[in-house]
Design an enzyme around this catalytic site. Sequence first.
Site, PDB file in Angstrom:
ATOM      1  N   SER A 107     -13.334  -3.946   1.050  1.00 34.28           N
ATOM      2  CA  SER A 107     -14.251  -3.138   0.209  1.00 34.28           C
ATOM      3  C   SER A 107     -15.704  -3.293   0.658  1.00 34.28           C
ATOM      4  CB  SER A 107     -14.091  -3.511  -1.279  1.00 34.28           C
ATOM      5  OG  SER A 107     -12.758  -3.405  -1.714  1.00 34.28           O
ATOM      6  N   PRO A 108     -15.979  -3.173   1.963  1.00 33.80           N
ATOM      7  CA  PRO A 108     -17.347  -3.370   2.455  1.00 33.80           C
ATOM      8  C   PRO A 108     -18.312  -2.278   2.001  1.00 33.80           C
ATOM      9  CG  PRO A 108     -15.974  -2.523   4.212  1.00 33.80           C
ATOM     10  CD  PRO A 108     -15.052  -2.814   3.063  1.00 33.80           C
ATOM     11  N   GLN A 145     -16.085   0.207  -2.387  1.00 33.00           N
ATOM     12  CA  GLN A 145     -15.224   1.332  -2.753  1.00 33.00           C
ATOM     13  C   GLN A 145     -16.003   2.654  -2.877  1.00 33.00           C
ATOM     14  OE1 GLN A 145     -12.461   0.135  -5.867  1.00 33.00           O
ATOM     15  NE2 GLN A 145     -11.436  -1.137  -4.363  1.00 33.00           N
ATOM     16  N   GLY A 146     -16.913   2.847  -1.959  1.00 34.29           N
ATOM     17  CA  GLY A 146     -17.638   4.127  -1.886  1.00 34.29           C
ATOM     18  C   GLY A 146     -19.026   4.078  -2.506  1.00 34.29           C
ATOM     19  N   GLY A 193     -23.826   5.837  -1.485  1.00 33.09           N
ATOM     20  CA  GLY A 193     -24.915   6.476  -2.226  1.00 33.09           C
ATOM     21  C   GLY A 193     -24.508   7.772  -2.896  1.00 33.09           C
ATOM     22  N   LEU A 251     -21.589   2.174  -2.032  1.00 33.93           N
ATOM     23  CA  LEU A 251     -22.714   1.945  -1.116  1.00 33.93           C
ATOM     24  C   LEU A 251     -22.993   3.148  -0.212  1.00 33.93           C
ATOM     25  CD1 LEU A 251     -22.034  -1.826  -0.328  1.00 33.93           C
ATOM     26  CD2 LEU A 251     -24.130  -0.901  -1.339  1.00 33.93           C
ATOM     27  N   TYR A 279       0.841  -1.205   0.000  1.00 30.21           N
ATOM     28  CA  TYR A 279       0.000   0.000   0.000  1.00 30.21           C
ATOM     29  C   TYR A 279       0.879   1.259   0.000  1.00 30.21           C
ATOM     30  CZ  TYR A 279      -4.028  -3.005   1.149  1.00 30.21           C
ATOM     31  OH  TYR A 279      -5.010  -3.966   1.151  1.00 30.21           O
TER      32      TYR A 279
HETATM   33  N1  LIG Z   1      -6.863  -8.046   0.641  1.00 30.78           N
HETATM   34  C1  LIG Z   1      -7.100  -7.367  -0.457  1.00 30.78           C
HETATM   35  O1  LIG Z   1      -6.816  -7.815  -1.574  1.00 30.78           O
HETATM   36  C2  LIG Z   1      -7.766  -6.037  -0.331  1.00 30.78           C
HETATM   37  C3  LIG Z   1      -8.338  -5.416  -1.456  1.00 30.78           C
HETATM   38  C4  LIG Z   1      -8.977  -4.200  -1.277  1.00 30.78           C
HETATM   39  C5  LIG Z   1      -9.016  -3.586  -0.034  1.00 30.78           C
HETATM   40  N2  LIG Z   1      -8.421  -4.201   1.045  1.00 30.78           N
HETATM   41  C6  LIG Z   1      -8.467  -3.602   2.415  1.00 30.78           C
HETATM   42  O2  LIG Z   1      -9.809  -3.261   2.716  1.00 30.78           O
HETATM   43  C7  LIG Z   1      -9.911  -1.874   3.034  1.00 30.78           C
HETATM   44  C8  LIG Z   1     -11.260  -1.343   2.581  1.00 30.78           C
HETATM   45  O3  LIG Z   1     -11.515  -1.618   1.211  1.00 30.78           O
HETATM   46  P1  LIG Z   1     -11.508  -0.484   0.082  1.00 30.78           P
HETATM   47  O4  LIG Z   1     -10.678   0.636   0.547  1.00 30.78           O
HETATM   48  O5  LIG Z   1     -11.184  -1.148  -1.204  1.00 30.78           O
HETATM   49  O6  LIG Z   1     -13.034  -0.035  -0.069  1.00 30.78           O
HETATM   50  P2  LIG Z   1     -14.190   0.507   0.881  1.00 30.78           P
HETATM   51  O7  LIG Z   1     -13.800   0.445   2.287  1.00 30.78           O
HETATM   52  O8  LIG Z   1     -15.408  -0.206   0.434  1.00 30.78           O
HETATM   53  O9  LIG Z   1     -14.326   2.025   0.385  1.00 30.78           O
HETATM   54  C9  LIG Z   1     -13.456   3.012   0.826  1.00 30.78           C
HETATM   55  C10 LIG Z   1     -13.687   4.300   0.048  1.00 30.78           C
HETATM   56  O10 LIG Z   1     -15.062   4.663   0.101  1.00 30.78           O
HETATM   57  C11 LIG Z   1     -15.189   6.077   0.290  1.00 30.78           C
HETATM   58  N3  LIG Z   1     -15.794   6.251   1.628  1.00 30.78           N
HETATM   59  C12 LIG Z   1     -15.409   5.663   2.801  1.00 30.78           C
HETATM   60  N4  LIG Z   1     -16.235   5.993   3.801  1.00 30.78           N
HETATM   61  C13 LIG Z   1     -17.178   6.783   3.280  1.00 30.78           C
HETATM   62  C14 LIG Z   1     -18.324   7.413   3.812  1.00 30.78           C
HETATM   63  N5  LIG Z   1     -18.666   7.297   5.091  1.00 30.78           N
HETATM   64  N6  LIG Z   1     -19.096   8.162   2.971  1.00 30.78           N
HETATM   65  C15 LIG Z   1     -18.776   8.289   1.668  1.00 30.78           C
HETATM   66  N7  LIG Z   1     -17.711   7.689   1.100  1.00 30.78           N
HETATM   67  C16 LIG Z   1     -16.912   6.953   1.886  1.00 30.78           C
HETATM   68  C17 LIG Z   1     -13.800   6.658   0.185  1.00 30.78           C
HETATM   69  O11 LIG Z   1     -13.467   6.919  -1.187  1.00 30.78           O
HETATM   70  P3  LIG Z   1     -13.988   8.197  -2.026  1.00 30.78           P
HETATM   71  O12 LIG Z   1     -14.205   9.308  -1.035  1.00 30.78           O
HETATM   72  O13 LIG Z   1     -12.927   8.442  -3.020  1.00 30.78           O
HETATM   73  O14 LIG Z   1     -15.263   7.704  -2.670  1.00 30.78           O
HETATM   74  C18 LIG Z   1     -12.944   5.508   0.626  1.00 30.78           C
HETATM   75  O15 LIG Z   1     -11.646   5.591   0.114  1.00 30.78           O
HETATM   76  C19 LIG Z   1      -8.685  -1.257   2.348  1.00 30.78           C
HETATM   77  O16 LIG Z   1      -8.316  -0.002   2.899  1.00 30.78           O
HETATM   78  C20 LIG Z   1      -7.659  -2.336   2.573  1.00 30.78           C
HETATM   79  O17 LIG Z   1      -7.144  -2.254   3.896  1.00 30.78           O
HETATM   80  C21 LIG Z   1      -7.809  -5.424   0.908  1.00 30.78           C
END
Ligand SMILES: NC(=O)c1ccc[n+]([C@@H]2O[C@H](COP(=O)([O-])OP(=O)(O)OC[C@H]3O[C@@H](n4cnc5c(N)ncnc54)[C@H](OP(=O)(O)O)[C@@H]3O)[C@@H](O)[C@H]2O)c1
Length: 310
Positions: free
Chosen positions: A206-207, A210-211, A215, A213, A61
Amino acid sequence: MTEISNETRFLHAVEMGLGAWQWGDRMVWQYGHGYGDEDVQKAFQVSLREGIRFVDTAEVYGSGRSERLLGEFIRKTDQPILVATKFFPYPWRFSKKTLVRALQGSLERMGVESVDLYQIHWPSVTMSTDLLMEGLAECVKSSLTRTVGVSNFGHNRMLAAYSALARHNIPLASNQVHYSLLSRGAEKKGILARCKELGIRMIAYSPLEQGLLSGKYSTSNPPSGTRGGHYGKLLSKLPPILKLMTEIGQDHGGKSNAQVALNWVICKGALPIPGAKNEGQALQNAGALGWKLTDDEVAKLDEASDLVLE
Ligand SMILES: NC(=O)c1ccc[n+]([C@@H]2O[C@H](COP(=O)([O-])OP(=O)(O)OC[C@H]3O[C@@H](n4cnc5c(N)ncnc54)[C@H](OP(=O)(O)O)[C@@H]3O)[C@@H](O)[C@H]2O)c1
């Protein structure tokens, strides 16, 4: 249901964590554009204040920046942090010693003596599951990590990892997989059920999809960068499920769509690790704790998600 081992019990007590992919990543998250070091530090601090102290990072990362920032933030707090990081299976890594060396590199970047969870980021093309698990076992035996896990392992590969570690008397602590209302593969393919059966914690990455959900994105306002292309088709199918999430959130005193999305993951028995770019996002995500969707609401959300994904 298998007994959860003493070593991994702490992970089952963690309801939600904080993802740190955003800390330094330019390619997907455009670090430096609209947010930076100070913002992610505040996201970390507010999460801690709200009782979230499990942080998920990886050596890749931000090419190590995420781990360096985490180390810096840890040094500035006296609260205990649970640290999870990951080994990246580059094809030129083909011996079990590379796991110990890679973990030592992570520890050095973070300035800590050991981590709580060391995960294999993806299956390797050059190392068998047995060999990877031997490497993880070395990391445990050298006291560089308290527990070990895998990530992006399918059902059978996860079982192979579980058995290989069992031969070293080491429990498989976790499998970190993509899991959200818009990505249900881990549930449909039986990984979630098997994790529960074997006492393996399923960590949901990515719960928030990636943003999506939250909305805030739509066909007329797609996310920027690589996410725009990746999620192009899905965006047009989202309005019904987002509407349902808003209605359900209102019935719980005005919970946001992001909070409903994270609570759904928790209700399913997985550990969500949402990423946050700033204090506001982290604070909102922390509000997914302290309340529960009803079984009926979970069923309605399942149905709406099935309609999007069919
Ligand atoms: N093991 C693996 O292969 C793998 C792969 C992916 C991720 N991960 C891990 O999982 C974590 C989470 O997954 P992810 O980062 O892919 O996706 P995520 O948690 O589903 O989405 C995060 C993104 O959503 C937006 N966001 C977050 N909270 C928000 C809120 N309250 N309101 C509005 N927008 C919001 C932000 O982006 P914007 O503001 O740009 O929209 C943020 O960067 C990562 O940080 C990482 O540690 C692991």
